[in-house]
Design a protein around this motif. Structure first.
Motif, PDB file in Angstrom:
ATOM      1  N   ALA A 297       5.184  13.082  -3.591  1.00 59.90           N
ATOM      2  CA  ALA A 297       4.524  11.779  -3.506  1.00 59.90           C
ATOM      3  C   ALA A 297       5.242  10.879  -2.502  1.00 59.90           C
ATOM      4  O   ALA A 297       4.602  10.132  -1.761  1.00 59.90           O
ATOM      5  N   ALA A 298       6.572  10.946  -2.460  1.00 58.48           N
ATOM      6  CA  ALA A 298       7.330  10.143  -1.498  1.00 58.48           C
ATOM      7  C   ALA A 298       7.057  10.596  -0.069  1.00 58.48           C
ATOM      8  O   ALA A 298       6.904   9.766   0.835  1.00 58.48           O
ATOM      9  N   LEU A 299       6.965  11.899   0.162  1.00 56.59           N
ATOM     10  CA  LEU A 299       6.658  12.392   1.510  1.00 56.59           C
ATOM     11  C   LEU A 299       5.223  12.081   1.903  1.00 56.59           C
ATOM     12  O   LEU A 299       4.935  11.876   3.082  1.00 56.59           O
ATOM     13  N   PHE A 300       4.316  12.042   0.934  1.00 58.42           N
ATOM     14  CA  PHE A 300       2.941  11.661   1.225  1.00 58.42           C
ATOM     15  C   PHE A 300       2.851  10.182   1.581  1.00 58.42           C
ATOM     16  O   PHE A 300       2.189   9.801   2.542  1.00 58.42           O
TER      17      PHE A 300
ATOM     18  N   ILE B 231       0.836  -1.203   0.000  1.00 63.30           N
ATOM     19  CA  ILE B 231       0.000   0.000   0.000  1.00 63.30           C
ATOM     20  C   ILE B 231       0.868   1.249   0.000  1.00 63.30           C
ATOM     21  O   ILE B 231       0.537   2.247  -0.641  1.00 63.30           O
ATOM     22  N   THR B 232       1.996   1.226   0.695  1.00 60.05           N
ATOM     23  CA  THR B 232       2.898   2.371   0.689  1.00 60.05           C
ATOM     24  C   THR B 232       3.458   2.616  -0.702  1.00 60.05           C
ATOM     25  O   THR B 232       3.489   3.758  -1.174  1.00 60.05           O
ATOM     26  N   ILE B 233       3.876   1.568  -1.364  1.00 56.34           N
ATOM     27  CA  ILE B 233       4.383   1.702  -2.733  1.00 56.34           C
ATOM     28  C   ILE B 233       3.255   2.139  -3.661  1.00 56.34           C
ATOM     29  O   ILE B 233       3.443   3.014  -4.522  1.00 56.34           O
TER      30      ILE B 233
ATOM     31  N   ALA C  74      -0.181   8.706  -5.885  1.00 54.13           N
ATOM     32  CA  ALA C  74      -0.016  10.157  -5.750  1.00 54.13           C
ATOM     33  C   ALA C  74       0.759  10.737  -6.926  1.00 54.13           C
ATOM     34  O   ALA C  74       0.464  11.837  -7.392  1.00 54.13           O
ATOM     35  N   MET C  75       1.731   9.980  -7.446  1.00 59.77           N
ATOM     36  CA  MET C  75       2.555  10.496  -8.537  1.00 59.77           C
ATOM     37  C   MET C  75       1.864  10.347  -9.892  1.00 59.77           C
ATOM     38  O   MET C  75       1.752  11.317 -10.640  1.00 59.77           O
ATOM     39  N   ASP C  76       1.381   9.162 -10.209  1.00 58.68           N
ATOM     40  CA  ASP C  76       0.840   8.907 -11.539  1.00 58.68           C
ATOM     41  C   ASP C  76      -0.629   9.292 -11.675  1.00 58.68           C
ATOM     42  O   ASP C  76      -1.034   9.842 -12.693  1.00 58.68           O
ATOM     43  N   VAL C  77      -1.433   8.994 -10.664  1.00 61.27           N
ATOM     44  CA  VAL C  77      -2.868   9.253 -10.761  1.00 61.27           C
ATOM     45  C   VAL C  77      -3.200  10.691 -10.372  1.00 61.27           C
ATOM     46  O   VAL C  77      -3.934  11.382 -11.070  1.00 61.27           O
ATOM     47  N   TRP C  78      -2.635  11.146  -9.243  1.00 58.36           N
ATOM     48  CA  TRP C  78      -2.944  12.498  -8.788  1.00 58.36           C
ATOM     49  C   TRP C  78      -2.047  13.559  -9.398  1.00 58.36           C
ATOM     50  O   TRP C  78      -2.345  14.739  -9.316  1.00 58.36           O
ATOM     51  N   GLY C  79      -0.909  13.173  -9.970  1.00 56.91           N
ATOM     52  CA  GLY C  79      -0.030  14.107 -10.650  1.00 56.91           C
ATOM     53  C   GLY C  79       0.921  14.891  -9.755  1.00 56.91           C
ATOM     54  O   GLY C  79       1.412  15.943 -10.155  1.00 56.91           O
ATOM     55  N   LEU C  80       1.202  14.386  -8.560  1.00 59.83           N
ATOM     56  CA  LEU C  80       2.168  15.063  -7.692  1.00 59.83           C
ATOM     57  C   LEU C  80       3.602  14.818  -8.174  1.00 59.83           C
ATOM     58  O   LEU C  80       3.882  13.821  -8.838  1.00 59.83           O
ATOM     59  N   HIS C  81       4.492  15.736  -7.843  1.00 60.73           N
ATOM     60  CA  HIS C  81       5.920  15.542  -8.114  1.00 60.73           C
ATOM     61  C   HIS C  81       6.404  14.357  -7.289  1.00 60.73           C
ATOM     62  O   HIS C  81       5.871  14.076  -6.216  1.00 60.73           O
TER      63      HIS C  81
END
Length: 93
Positions: free
Chosen positions: A68-71, A49-51, A57-64
């Motif tokens: 995404a790693a900090l989230f 789930i963490t991965i 967060a990166m691919d679906v939500w578009g975060l940097h």
């Protein structure tokens, strides 16, 4: 004040589960995403789930990738300064 902290951590956990599900579903499909959710909730095995939260967060939500790693793993914000301090301490010898 403690209740607000509890609610904030609970909201972060739920958001991580949602992002984890969406990230795993995006890359592997819905059955794998459901299996990872079941594994994380029943067996407390949270690595998939963490991965998935990182990729969600990166691919679906578009975060940097750094956000995404900090989230996905907020403990990194405390881990990274400790590693830097240890490396600097080794150089002082």
């Amino acid at each position: 004040m403690a209740a607000l902290g509890f609610l904030a951590i609970l909201a972060l956990g739920i958001a991580q589960l949602i992002a984890g599900y969406s990230g795993i579903e995006e890359h592997l499909g819905a059955l794998w995403a459901i299996g990872c959710l079941v594994a994380s909730l029943l067996f407390r095995f949270t690595l998939p789930i963490t991965i998935g939260a990182f990729f969600g967060a990166m691919d679906v939500w578009g975060l940097h990738w750094s956000l995404a790693a900090l989230f996905a793993a907020p403990g990194l914000i405390f881990l990274i300064p400790g590693i830097i301090t240890s490396v600097l301490a080794l150089n002082k010898r």
